[in-house]
Enzyme design. Structure first.
Site, mmCIF file in Angstrom:
data_model
loop_
_atom_site.group_PDB
_atom_site.id
_atom_site.type_symbol
_atom_site.label_atom_id
_atom_site.label_comp_id
_atom_site.label_asym_id
_atom_site.label_seq_id
_atom_site.Cartn_x
_atom_site.Cartn_y
_atom_site.Cartn_z
ATOM 1 N N GLU A 131 0.823 -1.223 0.000
ATOM 2 C CA GLU A 131 0.000 0.000 0.000
ATOM 3 C C GLU A 131 0.852 1.267 0.000
ATOM 4 O O GLU A 131 1.248 1.760 1.055
ATOM 5 C CB GLU A 131 -0.945 0.010 1.215
ATOM 6 C CG GLU A 131 -1.815 1.270 1.246
ATOM 7 C CD GLU A 131 -2.808 1.312 2.411
ATOM 8 O OE1 GLU A 131 -2.790 0.399 3.245
ATOM 9 O OE2 GLU A 131 -3.578 2.278 2.475
ATOM 10 N N LYS B 156 -2.411 -1.944 -3.192
ATOM 11 C CA LYS B 156 -3.480 -1.118 -2.605
ATOM 12 C C LYS B 156 -3.093 0.349 -2.727
ATOM 13 O O LYS B 156 -2.415 0.893 -1.854
ATOM 14 C CB LYS B 156 -3.702 -1.506 -1.141
ATOM 15 C CG LYS B 156 -4.692 -0.609 -0.418
ATOM 16 C CD LYS B 156 -5.180 -1.209 0.885
ATOM 17 C CE LYS B 156 -6.057 -0.225 1.634
ATOM 18 N NZ LYS B 156 -6.778 -0.837 2.747
HETATM 19 P P1 13P Z 1 -9.468 4.178 3.917
HETATM 20 O O1 13P Z 1 -10.282 3.432 2.890
HETATM 21 O O2 13P Z 1 -10.297 4.777 5.017
HETATM 22 O O3 13P Z 1 -8.490 5.114 3.284
HETATM 23 O O4 13P Z 1 -8.610 3.083 4.687
HETATM 24 C C1 13P Z 1 -8.001 2.094 3.979
HETATM 25 C C2 13P Z 1 -6.756 1.710 4.648
HETATM 26 O O5 13P Z 1 -6.574 0.585 5.013
HETATM 27 C C3 13P Z 1 -5.726 2.746 4.854
HETATM 28 O O6 13P Z 1 -4.535 2.148 5.272
#
Ligand code: 13P
Length: 339
Positions: free
Chosen positions: A175, A217
């Site tokens: 991510e 992500k």
């Molecule tokens: P949000 O969808 O609220 O951005 O959170 C996703 C997430 O896991 C952020 O690390």
């Protein structure tokens, strides 16, 4: 297909996506503050119980990302949370990073910590039933930033995490989040997201991460939240798809977007518009935190008598995002289904 590839595909199964319920103690306190609920081990457990016992959620939710405290907790009926999810056919996952901290020598930029001892922590999480993991890097857009130093330092850490995750038998969710705070244009967002993805996939390749056994992500490519004349749904969808087609190998099974502070309905509409433009080389899905939970949190408000209302609100958002997986969502369904 080996186990990791199978899990990666299971997480991006048609019509389904991931619930990010891995808020750290600090973040969940902020969420609870917004509804006037004290954050204690018991209230956090009750809230996660509400989400994870929602009947029918498994039709739209393939996996749930848990926080360290939650993966050790039991549901109100005494079943460990990871087991309760597996029993419904939902894959349990775990956030393993220890948060984004100030990056030395570059004011305003961050680096994510948590690599020391990670191999051992992975072994514990496997014992507890986790089958996938998540590590979030934070990239900030501002005056003269992000620096290449920040991008490559975070990319290096993401790849070290991903390699260790695969070694432990867990699918890494990688991510890199480019924050959409600020008044930057969508073109700036496109440029910074491109630079970020270039660094991330270079490091992943150099560190021998198996693309078939991971998920990405990312943020969507949006105008900054304070920008004037913000881009509309279709432009966001087109620029986001263009950006990812340039940088994400087709071997990656899926891209699971974060919602990152978009309104619930925008997050759904953007995903829907991208899927309506398909087919794409990878599945385009969701791994939403706020955009799946906000209405549920509000409906619950910490009161046990509101659990059913909270669950209905969560199920509704899960269903809308499930429809967005195939481009079958329409804003009309928001009122029809809720009624
Ligand atoms: P949000 O969808 O609220 O951005 O959170 C996703 C997430 O896991 C952020 O690390």
């Amino acid at each position: 297909m080996n186990d990791l590839e199978q899990t990666a595909h299971e997480l991006v199964a048609p019509g389904k996506g991931i619930l990010a319920a891995d808020e750290s103690s600090g973040t969940i306190k902020k969420r609870f503050d917004s509804i006037g609920v004290e954050s204690t081990e018991d209230t956090r457990r009750a809230y996660r119980d509400l989400l994870f016992t929602t009947g029918g959620a498994a039709d739209y939710i393939s996996g749930v990302i848990l926080y360290d405290e939650t993966i050790h907790q039991e549901a109100l009926d005494g079943t460990p949370f990871p087991k309760m999810l597996e029993q419904q056919g939902i894959v349990p996952g775990i956030k393993v990073d220890l948060g984004a901290k100030e990056l030395a020598n570059t004011p305003g930029e961050k680096v994510t910590e948590g690599l020391d001892g990670l191999r051992e922590r992975f072994a514990d999480y496997v014992e507890l039933g986790a089958r996938f993991a998540k590590w979030r890097a934070v990239i900030t857009i501002g005056d003269g930033i992000p620096s290449e130093y920040c991008l490559w330092t975070n990319a290096h850490a993401l790849a070290r995490y991903a390699a260790l995750s695969q070694e432990a038998g867990l699918v890494p969710i990688v991510e890199p989040e480019v924050l959409m705070d600020g008044d930057h244009s969508i073109e700036t967002s496109f440029d910074v997201t491109s630079r970020t993805l270039h660094a991330v996939f270079t490091e992943l390749r150099d560190q021998r991460v198996h693309f078939e056994q991971m998920l990405l992500k990312p943020n969507m490519v949006l105008s900054g939240y304070d920008a004037s004349g913000r881009a509309g749904i279709q432009e966001v969808a087109e620029l986001t798809v263009r950006c990812f087609r340039r940088h994400v190998p087709a071997a990656v099974p899926g891209i699971v977007f974060l919602s990152g502070g978009q309104t619930d309905e925008d997050a759904t509409a953007h995903l829907n518009a991208m899927n309506a433009m398909g087919p794409h080389p990878w599945e385009l899905s969701f791994s939403y935190g706020r955009a799946l939970q906000a209405p549920a949190l509000k409906a619950w408000a910490g009161d046990a008598s509101n659990v059913a209302a909270g669950q209905a609100a969560y199920l509704h958002r899960a269903k809308m995002n499930g429809l967005a997986r195939s481009g079958s969502y329409s804003p009309d369904l928001e009122t029809q289904v809720a009624a």
